[in-house]
Design a protein around this motif. Sequence first.
Motif, PDB file in Angstrom:
ATOM      1  N   ASP A  30       0.830  -1.210   0.000  1.00 31.42           N
ATOM      2  CA  ASP A  30       0.000   0.000   0.000  1.00 31.42           C
ATOM      3  C   ASP A  30       0.864   1.260   0.000  1.00 31.42           C
ATOM      4  O   ASP A  30       0.573   2.233  -0.697  1.00 31.42           O
ATOM      5  N   VAL A  31       1.940   1.244   0.779  1.00 37.27           N
ATOM      6  CA  VAL A  31       2.858   2.384   0.828  1.00 37.27           C
ATOM      7  C   VAL A  31       3.490   2.598  -0.545  1.00 37.27           C
ATOM      8  O   VAL A  31       3.562   3.724  -1.050  1.00 37.27           O
ATOM      9  N   CYS A  32       3.942   1.514  -1.159  1.00 38.88           N
ATOM     10  CA  CYS A  32       4.557   1.610  -2.486  1.00 38.88           C
ATOM     11  C   CYS A  32       3.570   2.129  -3.526  1.00 38.88           C
ATOM     12  O   CYS A  32       3.933   2.957  -4.375  1.00 38.88           O
ATOM     13  N   ARG A  33       2.341   1.690  -3.458  1.00 38.36           N
ATOM     14  CA  ARG A  33       1.323   2.184  -4.394  1.00 38.36           C
ATOM     15  C   ARG A  33       1.074   3.679  -4.188  1.00 38.36           C
ATOM     16  O   ARG A  33       0.913   4.427  -5.155  1.00 38.36           O
ATOM     17  N   GLY A  34       1.057   4.101  -2.944  1.00 43.54           N
ATOM     18  CA  GLY A  34       0.865   5.521  -2.646  1.00 43.54           C
ATOM     19  C   GLY A  34       2.022   6.363  -3.164  1.00 43.54           C
ATOM     20  O   GLY A  34       1.819   7.447  -3.732  1.00 43.54           O
ATOM     21  N   LEU A  35       3.241   5.878  -2.984  1.00 43.11           N
ATOM     22  CA  LEU A  35       4.405   6.600  -3.495  1.00 43.11           C
ATOM     23  C   LEU A  35       4.399   6.663  -5.016  1.00 43.11           C
ATOM     24  O   LEU A  35       4.713   7.691  -5.607  1.00 43.11           O
ATOM     25  N   ALA A  36       4.046   5.563  -5.645  1.00 42.07           N
ATOM     26  CA  ALA A  36       3.986   5.534  -7.112  1.00 42.07           C
ATOM     27  C   ALA A  36       2.952   6.540  -7.609  1.00 42.07           C
ATOM     28  O   ALA A  36       3.204   7.266  -8.581  1.00 42.07           O
ATOM     29  N   TYR A  37       1.821   6.605  -6.959  1.00 40.22           N
ATOM     30  CA  TYR A  37       0.779   7.558  -7.333  1.00 40.22           C
ATOM     31  C   TYR A  37       1.283   8.998  -7.171  1.00 40.22           C
ATOM     32  O   TYR A  37       1.113   9.840  -8.052  1.00 40.22           O
TER      33      TYR A  37
END
Length: 41
Positions: A30-37
């Motif tokens: 979830d953290v990685c997805r947020g950073l990618a976004y």
Amino acid sequence: MSPREGVDLATAIATRGPMPWPEARSVLLDVCRGLAYAHAQ
């Protein structure tokens, strides 16, 4: 993808101790997805 609800991560770890790997992996993804976004914006 839905936002996590409940207590913050620091409180959860302080209360319950270390997370089992499957739960930690889910949080990390979830953290990685947020950073990618954020980087895509």
